[in-house]
Design an enzyme around this catalytic site. Structure first.
Site, mmCIF file in Angstrom:
data_model
loop_
_atom_site.group_PDB
_atom_site.id
_atom_site.type_symbol
_atom_site.label_atom_id
_atom_site.label_comp_id
_atom_site.label_asym_id
_atom_site.label_seq_id
_atom_site.Cartn_x
_atom_site.Cartn_y
_atom_site.Cartn_z
ATOM 1 N N THR A 234 21.586 22.269 8.732
ATOM 2 C CA THR A 234 21.040 23.215 7.755
ATOM 3 C C THR A 234 20.697 22.461 6.472
ATOM 4 O OG1 THR A 234 22.375 24.994 8.657
ATOM 5 C CG2 THR A 234 21.721 25.230 6.346
ATOM 6 N N ILE B 199 21.974 36.267 13.796
ATOM 7 C CA ILE B 199 21.687 35.906 12.407
ATOM 8 C C ILE B 199 22.945 35.272 11.825
ATOM 9 C CG2 ILE B 199 21.106 36.800 10.111
ATOM 10 C CD1 ILE B 199 19.455 38.967 11.433
ATOM 11 N N GLY C 250 27.327 25.296 7.937
ATOM 12 C CA GLY C 250 28.428 25.234 8.890
ATOM 13 C C GLY C 250 28.379 26.372 9.875
ATOM 14 N N GLY D 20 28.161 29.688 10.571
ATOM 15 C CA GLY D 20 27.728 30.776 9.694
ATOM 16 C C GLY D 20 28.592 32.013 9.770
#
Lengths: 367, 367
Positions: A224, A253, A276, A278
């Site tokens: 990310t 998500i 990381g 999420g």
């Protein structure tokens, strides 16, 4: 009692501070632009992460050198925007945009494959001066999700648009659209294939052990991207962009498009971007919690981030970067490594991509 | 100084409290089940909302009586689960499920229309004992989104599934699926038509005035449903389910499926469900902030909710219901009205659907 008892004075000061916080709260009516005092320590400051996960020892020297060079280029662009008086919002968007176009990171081109063998990209951006924010989730055809997130912020009454609705909006706005295969890279395809060979189609699994298999894979990296910045006007901003977790379930998500989980900015406290697992960042509202600890407990950015990494997240969950309203930067993680970079008006300009010190005991690396 | 100075004693107590909070933090390793002390004030407690928005004066007496009867039925089901020793998690799920099947509320059947003339439903559920949570967003064919949210929590490694991915998971799990037209009601169709007649296709608008037009429409009501509960084992849970905002942009995700924004639960503090302009709840991480204020500032549930409604949200944004670890219930709003209900082991059992007191000045109604 002619002399004041020192403990009494200390006690009074300690009481006065939370009281003054409460008073601030009472007059803080949201959605009004707020700027911090202009005596900020740094004229500007910027921090960037390129994801947490594996350590550099798991990549070739050549790969590590390329990653460092990309981080340096992103840091240069971001810090030059700030140095020349640009906004924190522009800096964080431009940095993420550059990194989305770089296949070494898990955002834009280079985004990981989901359980359906496709890509779903998430991004968010937040303006600390007025809590304005925008985010997109599960887009497969938008070349630069961070750009679309900013348009959600500025051109809709909403905060978060997902999937086809977000792509319809993207088309209306004329942003660059691509075929989903544009995001493919050989490295992410191989990582996905290795993941599935080791753990099967794990889309329904609850066992975190399966995730560990992936983390132990030398090719794995939760790459990310994120950026936080303080500009010369005292405004903070944060942005995060990601392809999510390899083999994530179709429709999943993560935290990157969730304001308060993976991204948060408030001129009163700090700007935060996370990377990381999420789900853990959502569950514990990590990005917002850093700000809340600063505001309500009066702790420093460093303490608030360390608290989250040591006591709220589990080891191996990820990392956080932050800049506070004074321009103090803090970047830490509880994984084996995190690519990161920082620059400020004092002349600091550095890229860090090193091993965690004593990973498994003390997991934080401070810089 | 043989006698202790009373101010000094007070000061010491005030310092000791935040310090003890910090110490608690240090040992709180997440994902471990946490239970509160068993000396909770109430054996069990439950609160429900059926949405904030218009006042009862804007509906017919018959409509108001029907809404009250539905709230009473939901409260009966939820409180009986708790009274008979059931879990808070079961209570909040069952209450939301019942309300999703009731066309008077904006969740399940009765969900509002989006800008495309269809429905996209959002829901989330959270277990305060271990921060486990699950959520779905933008589903159009799942009869009971709250049921699917719980399955995301228990049967996947993820927290939030959206759109077609969530529906694919629903099909795998064998939950009841319906045609999108199942959610249509005459009332929501008319409200959507009125909205569009007044403001046009406002999907791209940024102007909050347009939302006010809708709020002034007597048929308008942000009838999200939510439930919070404390069970006999000291466990807290929260759940929220909604169709979102009338004429919301296709793909828009509000606060209801966002843990930390519209829903939050933590046995250490409280369980929270929100209703209102979801974007504001996301932007300010409202549900989590209530918990954070209790934990870090040591304020009561009432103070934390009031702070959010008075100083963080804007007037007209919505309402919140909460129950703390002792079984104290607080329900408040800054709109013209909010349907709500509460019951606990002391024998309290009441449905409230009244006018805001002094709407426009002091906007909170306490009960």
């Amino acid at each position: 009692m002619k002399r004041l008892c020192p403990i009494f004075v200390l006690a009074t000061l300690l009481i006065a501070q939370p009281l003054s916080n409460s008073l601030c709260l009472a007059v803080q009516n949201n959605d009004q632009p707020r700027t911090v005092e202009k005596n900020q320590k740094m004229e500007y400051a910027i921090a960037i992460h390129g994801g947490a996960g594996s350590s550099p020892a798991q990549f070739s020297q050549e790969a590590n050198a390329m990653r460092r060079a990309s981080m340096r280029a992103a840091l240069k662009i971001g810090s030059e925007i700030l140095k020349s008086g640009g906004t924190a919002l522009d800096a964080v968007e431009k940095v993420c945009l550059l990194m989305e176009d770089d296949p070494q990171f898990n955002s834009g081109v280079g985004a990981v494959f989901n359980s359906d063998g496709s890509h779903e990209l998430d991004a968010s951006i937040m303006d600390g001066s007025n809590q304005a924010c925008g985010a997109v989730a599960g887009v497969s055809r938008v070349k630069n999700p961070i750009q679309l997130a900013r348009l959600v912020m500025t051109d809709t009454r909403h905060v978060l648009l997902a999937g086809q609705g977000a792509e319809k909006f993207a088309a209306e706005k004329g942003v660059a659209m691509v075929e989903p295969s544009y995001f493919d890279t050989e490295a992410t395809l191989k990582a996905w294939q290795r993941f599935r060979a080791k753990s099967g189609d794990s889309s329904s699994q609850t066992d975190v052990e399966k995730i560990k298999i992936f983390n132990e894979d030398t090719g794995s990296y939760m790459g990310t991207v994120g950026c936080v910045a303080l500009d010369k006007n005292g405004n903070l901003a944060a942005a995060t962009s990601t392809g999510g977790l390899t083999n994530k379930k179709f429709g999943r998500i993560g935290d990157s498009p969730i304001v308060g989980a993976g991204t948060f900015a408030d001129n009163e406290t700090c700007a935060i971007s996370g990377t990381g697992i999420g789900e853990q960042y959502i569950r514990h509202a990590v990005a917002y919690d850093v700000s809340a600890q600063m505001k309500y407990k009066g702790v420093s950015l460093k303490e608030a981030i360390d608290n989250n990494l040591a006591s709220r997240l589990n080891q191996g969950d990820g990392g956080l970067i932050g800049v506070d309203h004074d321009g103090n930067i803090y970047m830490a993680f509880n994984t084996q490594g995190m690519t990161r970079a920082a620059a400020d008006s004092s002349g600091r300009f550095e890229v860090l991509w090193d091993e965690a010190v004593n990973y498994g005991e003390s997991t934080k690396v401070e810089k």
